[in-house]
Design an enzyme around this catalytic site. Structure first.
Site, PDB file in Angstrom:
ATOM      1  N   LYS A  56       7.299  -0.664   5.373  1.00 24.57           N
ATOM      2  CA  LYS A  56       6.285  -0.753   4.414  1.00 24.57           C
ATOM      3  C   LYS A  56       4.921  -1.156   4.970  1.00 24.57           C
ATOM      4  O   LYS A  56       4.680  -1.854   6.155  1.00 24.57           O
ATOM      5  CB  LYS A  56       6.539  -1.718   3.331  1.00 24.57           C
ATOM      6  CG  LYS A  56       7.912  -1.340   2.575  1.00 24.57           C
ATOM      7  CD  LYS A  56       8.247  -1.962   1.373  1.00 24.57           C
ATOM      8  CE  LYS A  56       9.312  -1.306   0.442  1.00 24.57           C
ATOM      9  NZ  LYS A  56       9.374  -1.955  -0.878  1.00 24.57           N
ATOM     10  N   VAL A  57       3.853  -0.805   4.207  1.00 27.52           N
ATOM     11  CA  VAL A  57       2.388  -1.194   4.694  1.00 27.52           C
ATOM     12  C   VAL A  57       1.968  -1.989   3.613  1.00 27.52           C
ATOM     13  O   VAL A  57       2.003  -1.645   2.433  1.00 27.52           O
ATOM     14  CB  VAL A  57       1.877  -0.035   4.934  1.00 27.52           C
ATOM     15  CG1 VAL A  57       0.344  -0.353   5.173  1.00 27.52           C
ATOM     16  CG2 VAL A  57       2.410   0.872   6.028  1.00 27.52           C
ATOM     17  N   LEU A  88       0.914  -1.331   0.054  1.00 30.19           N
ATOM     18  CA  LEU A  88      -0.081   0.156  -0.183  1.00 30.19           C
ATOM     19  C   LEU A  88       0.723   1.372  -0.085  1.00 30.19           C
ATOM     20  O   LEU A  88       0.417   2.529  -0.499  1.00 30.19           O
ATOM     21  CB  LEU A  88      -1.015  -0.132   1.100  1.00 30.19           C
ATOM     22  CG  LEU A  88      -1.967  -0.845   1.198  1.00 30.19           C
ATOM     23  CD1 LEU A  88      -2.692  -0.885   2.639  1.00 30.19           C
ATOM     24  CD2 LEU A  88      -2.992  -0.832   0.097  1.00 30.19           C
ATOM     25  N   GLY A  89       2.012   1.167   0.611  1.00 32.12           N
ATOM     26  CA  GLY A  89       2.724   2.368   0.419  1.00 32.12           C
ATOM     27  C   GLY A  89       3.879   2.192   1.628  1.00 32.12           C
ATOM     28  O   GLY A  89       4.270   1.248   2.298  1.00 32.12           O
ATOM     29  N   GLU A  90       4.722   3.445   1.595  1.00 26.96           N
ATOM     30  CA  GLU A  90       6.048   3.195   2.611  1.00 26.96           C
ATOM     31  C   GLU A  90       6.230   4.116   3.276  1.00 26.96           C
ATOM     32  O   GLU A  90       6.006   5.461   2.865  1.00 26.96           O
ATOM     33  CB  GLU A  90       7.248   2.854   1.726  1.00 26.96           C
ATOM     34  CG  GLU A  90       8.407   2.747   2.613  1.00 26.96           C
ATOM     35  CD  GLU A  90       9.677   2.235   1.643  1.00 26.96           C
ATOM     36  OE1 GLU A  90      10.831   1.882   2.315  1.00 26.96           O
ATOM     37  OE2 GLU A  90       9.478   2.284   0.316  1.00 26.96           O
ATOM     38  N   PHE A 116       9.313   3.884   9.033  1.00 27.37           N
ATOM     39  CA  PHE A 116       9.195   2.829   9.829  1.00 27.37           C
ATOM     40  C   PHE A 116       9.441   1.490   9.024  1.00 27.37           C
ATOM     41  O   PHE A 116       9.910   0.521   9.597  1.00 27.37           O
ATOM     42  CB  PHE A 116       7.868   2.872  10.480  1.00 27.37           C
ATOM     43  CG  PHE A 116       6.571   2.695   9.636  1.00 27.37           C
ATOM     44  CD1 PHE A 116       5.987   2.009   8.882  1.00 27.37           C
ATOM     45  CD2 PHE A 116       5.931   4.251   9.623  1.00 27.37           C
ATOM     46  CE1 PHE A 116       5.109   2.129   8.208  1.00 27.37           C
ATOM     47  CE2 PHE A 116       4.875   4.367   8.720  1.00 27.37           C
ATOM     48  CZ  PHE A 116       4.550   3.320   8.078  1.00 27.37           C
ATOM     49  N   LYS A 133       1.472  -3.267   9.021  1.00 29.69           N
ATOM     50  CA  LYS A 133       2.718  -2.277   9.117  1.00 29.69           C
ATOM     51  C   LYS A 133       3.837  -3.097   9.563  1.00 29.69           C
ATOM     52  O   LYS A 133       3.753  -3.610  10.723  1.00 29.69           O
ATOM     53  CB  LYS A 133       2.256  -1.125  10.058  1.00 29.69           C
ATOM     54  CG  LYS A 133       3.553  -0.132  10.424  1.00 29.69           C
ATOM     55  CD  LYS A 133       3.036   0.886  11.301  1.00 29.69           C
ATOM     56  CE  LYS A 133       4.037   1.622  12.080  1.00 29.69           C
ATOM     57  NZ  LYS A 133       3.579   2.626  13.076  1.00 29.69           N
ATOM     58  N   ASP A 142      -1.346  15.374  14.081  1.00 31.36           N
ATOM     59  CA  ASP A 142      -1.103  15.152  12.500  1.00 31.36           C
ATOM     60  C   ASP A 142      -2.820  15.016  12.088  1.00 31.36           C
ATOM     61  O   ASP A 142      -2.837  14.093  11.137  1.00 31.36           O
ATOM     62  CB  ASP A 142      -0.563  14.405  12.088  1.00 31.36           C
ATOM     63  CG  ASP A 142       0.057  14.469  10.620  1.00 31.36           C
ATOM     64  OD1 ASP A 142      -0.420  15.574  10.035  1.00 31.36           O
ATOM     65  OD2 ASP A 142       0.504  13.652  10.064  1.00 31.36           O
TER      66      ASP A 142
END
Length: 818
Positions: free
Chosen positions: A547-548, A540-542, A545, A568, A672
């Site tokens: 990658k997801v 899904l993304g990075e 921390f 995660k 955030d």
């Protein structure tokens, strides 16, 4: 009775003398005539004796933009206003010359006085007056009554303007004809005195680059007009002939840079002037003037600029093969400037499979051009930065697929090669029944192991094309703990948590008591999930921390065999990172609320360490808002998604507020809060979360401080920007910005400003404007969140209550998701 009057003391006398001295010095510097009174902004000349003979000008002959009004009256010796006299007063707005001997006004008299709005020349000796001194001025009033005008063609322009009601009030202006008869100007008739006309031979000027073209301008009018060509910014060589009618203009070797320019023919006589124009269209072959390596924004973008007319067709090639576009990889044109097109090839979540050479071909009927750029989006898995792969289990077979269809742009991953034990041949039909039974039992046990061991490896299973392509995230929030209340705390200290691109110290709020591991709820239990129960589907993304991934998790819920989850990973295997990981997991386990993304547990069997969160089908709220806003048709292909209603926006807002009420009750500060960090599920269910991936996907929302720290300054209050102070009250400010995002369908706050300009605006007390679709009650709520003093802001519970009441007053229909 005797009355006493106190005589002025020496101090008062000295003050009066000083004032007179200052005024006298200024008067002398200006050169103020004896019949005039002058101040810093006004000149007033009304005394007939001794009077003035010329227009008053500054003694130093320098321009003065302070004087805005000049009033002259009863000056019989003042007969003319000449070039460069009034021009010294560049700030002049009002000019009055009345009851004087004025006979002549120069045609260049007011050429520098572009601010003039009011001119009064009444009761003078003007017998004629040209239009030229006034033609460039934006006058609201020009008063000319009681002048001995002579009936002539030169004052016909005054009649024309009277007829068109140019002035706010009609004036009774008279003139004297050849028989010395006084007649009204509106009744004046002068033969062969008309406003000119001009006509071009061609109003659709088209020419191919490098060719030549001739344009003609036919004019009429009495007296015969003078003709001129207006060719502002024309690059091509040209020649003109205005000595005869029609006038001609020849443009030679026409340049493509002149495409879109306007060519004007001006005809002018003493009655007035007219102008007629035509646009020059130049046809030329495409030229790719700019192309650059991809840059990350909301999506990855390969930016380019192409010139060409007619509009070029654009075709992309990947590694020499035609790139078929889809909703995940497509060409977007952002700005069109005449024959220049600024756009980009937009890629949604590209992987290492999209790395390579991209070639843009621009083509029209006059030619073509192509440019190539190399793109690198992600490292290949297995080089130390890729996803977790067990080489003994997986074989990656990459097939050259059509990159335009990203649903098929995944590695074809073969399942583990399960070798079935070959059946042993019977050595003899006389084998004892006991041995046969033993063999059968062994075979049964082997089959059972194979059946239940198919999911025993942690890795990617099956093609990712079967899974939704939405990005989803959730992440740890920040508990207020004891420690230094400054941003200078040690980055690797026990109170530091990983936030997006860096480790940021957890900020202490002295109003709250800190919580340590020993102070967690006594029933805190972090669920541990077996690694063989987790099967990755796709990335899904990075974040910083790790990658997801989207994954399937088995045996997590009693009522379901498997569910989709977001996984995660922790790429940093240091002791400090592991301690932060376990502490974070314990904190997240305590967050249980319907509007906080659910944390299922961890997997600590081997490396990397893993956190498991719930998966939200419709991705982050910012993308969802954009996809259901008025501009969605620009981004979507096919049917346009339904636009969010006001009641649905309120429904979304009150859910986020409910989640923030819960976080505040647990003494958590988010730091955030933004729509990019909220997720959308079925039936418009919205939850708060953050994987930290948003700092990569939404990089323009963050402001880099120093070498690493990235701050969402567009969502931060003044005290957080200036002092790095984060509290529940700073979250309230961010919630107000989230409301603004919702009612603008996902626009970036202060989108028209740079980060430095945003910091200046917020610290100076400016706030965002009310969105067009936002009710006044909601904007008042936003303003309550944006009070400069934190203690003056609305309480989070008040905000939730107000949003609840507004949402109840407007019922929500949940069929927007289909």
């Amino acid at each position: 009775m005797v009355s006493w009057r106190r005589r002025p003391g020496p101090g008062l006398a000295r003050l009066w003398g000083l004032c007179c001295l200052v005024l006298g010095c200024w008067r002398g510097a200006l050169g103020c005539p004896a019949s005039c009174r002058c101040s810093s902004w006004r000149i007033w000349c009304s005394e007939p004796v001794p009077g003035i003979t010329s227009f008053p000008v500054p003694q130093r002959s320098t321009e003065d933009d302070n004087v805005t009004e000049i009033y002259i009256a009863n000056q019989r010796k003042l007969e003319s206003i000449n070039d460069n006299e009034v021009g010294f007063y560049v700030g002049l707005k009002n000019l009055t010359v009345v009851d004087s001997g004025l006979r002549f006004v120069s045609r260049q008299a007011f050429v520098k006085n572009i601010n003039l709005q009011y001119i009064n020349l009444s009761r003078n000796k003007l017998s004629s007056l040209s239009k030229k001194p006034f033609r460039h001025l934006g006058l609201s009033d020009l008063i000319l009554v009681d002048n001995p005008f002579k009936c002539s063609c030169e004052i016909m322009w005054i009649k024309k303007f009277q007829e068109t009601k140019f002035y706010t009030e009609a004036q009774d202006i008279y003139c004297v004809d050849d028989n010395n008869k006084r007649i009204a100007l509106m009744d004046m008739k002068v033969p062969n005195c008309d406003l000119p006309s001009a006509n071009l031979s061609n109003y659709n000027i088209t020419v191919v680059e490098g060719k030549s073209i001739t344009l003609y301008c036919d004019t009429t009018g009495g007296p015969p007009p003078n003709v001129s060509w207006v060719l502002t910014n024309l690059v091509s060589n040209h020649e003109s002939d205005t000595s005869k009618n029609p006038a001609s203009l020849t443009i030679k070797n026409v340049s493509s840079m002149d495409s879109g320019l306007w060519i004007s023919c001006v005809a002018e006589n003493i009655v007035g002037e007219v102008q007629t124009s035509a646009e020059l269209t130049v046809f030329f072959a495409p030229n790719i003037t700019f192309i650059e390596s991809p840059t990350p924004d909301h999506h990855w973008c390969i930016p380019f600029t192409v010139k060409g007319n007619p509009k070029p067709t654009l075709q992309w090639f990947y590694e020499g093969a035609i790139l078929n576009e889809s909703e995940y990889i497509c060409t977007k044109i952002h700005v069109i400037n005449q024959s220049e097109y600024h756009g980009c090839l937009q890629l949604d979540n590209p992987t290492h499979l999209n790395n390579g050479a991209y070639t843009l071909l621009a083509k029209n009927e006059y030619g073509e051009d192509e440019k190539r750029v190399d793109a690198h989006f992600m490292s290949v898995p297995g080089d130390g930065s890729g996803p977790i792969v067990d080489p003994d289990v997986y074989e990656y077979e990459t097939t050259p697929n059509d990159l335009g269809d990203t649903t098929n742009n995944s590695n074809q991953i073969t399942s583990p090669d399960v070798s079935n034990k070959e059946n042993e041949d019977s050595i003899t039909v006389y084998v004892v029944v006991g041995i046969a039974a033993l063999v059968c039992t062994g075979l049964v046990i082997m089959l059972i192991i194979l059946k239940f061991g198919r999911h025993s490896k942690f890795g990617m299973k099956g093609p990712s094309s079967v899974i939704s392509n939405d990005d989803d995230s959730a992440s740890p929030l920040h508990h207020i703990s004891n420690g230094s209340n400054t941003p200078s705390s040690s980055e690797g200290g026990p109170d530091a948590v990983i936030i997006g691109m860096t480790k940021i110290p957890v900020i202490e709020n002295p109003q709250y008591f800190g919580i340590t591991n020993s102070q967690l709820k006594p029933d805190t239990f972090v669920q541990h999930i077996k690694r063989h129960n987790i099967v990755l589907k796709r990335e899904l993304g990075e974040g910083a921390f790790g990658k997801v991934f989207l994954a399937e998790c088995y045996n997590l819920c009693p009522e379901q065999d498997k569910i989709l989850v977001a996984v995660k990973t922790l790429k940093d295997a240091s002791d400090n990172a592991r301690k932060d990981f376990h502490r974070e997991a314990e904190l997240l386990t305590n967050l249980q609320h319907e509007h906080i993304v659910k944390f299922y547990g961890v997997c600590v069997e081997g490396d990397p360490l893993i956190m498991v969160f719930e998966y939200m089908k419709h991705g982050d709220l910012n993308k969802f808002l954009r996809a259901h806003g008025p501009d969605a048709v620009l981004m979507a292909e096919g049917n346009r998604p339904a636009e969010l209603t006001q009641s649905q926006m309120l429904h979304i807002a009150q859910q986020i507020a409910a989640g923030m009420v819960y976080l505040a009750s647990q003494h958590f500060v988010h730091r955030d809060l933004a729509t990019r960090n909220c997720l959308v599920g079925e039936n418009l269910l919205v939850k708060i979360g953050d994987f930290g991936m948003s700092r990569d996907v939404y990089s323009t929302d963050y402001y880099r401080v120093g070498g690493h720290t990235m701050l969402p300054i567009r969502w931060m209050p003044p005290e957080s920007i200036m002092y790095r102070k984060f509290t529940t009250e700073s979250d309230v400010w961010s919630l107000g910005v989230v409301l603004w995002e919702i009612f603008t369908y996902g626009k970036q706050p202060w989108y028209q400003l740079s980060n430095n300009e945003v910091i200046e605006c917020i610290t100076q007390g400016r706030v965002l404007q009310r969105p067009r679709t936002c009710p006044k009650e909601v904007y008042d709520l936003m303003l309550g969140c944006w009070q400069r003093e934190p203690h003056m802001r609305l309480n989070i519970k008040e905000i939730h209550s107000l949003l609840q009441n507004l949402a109840k007053a407007s019922p929500v229909y949940l069929d927007i998701l289909g």
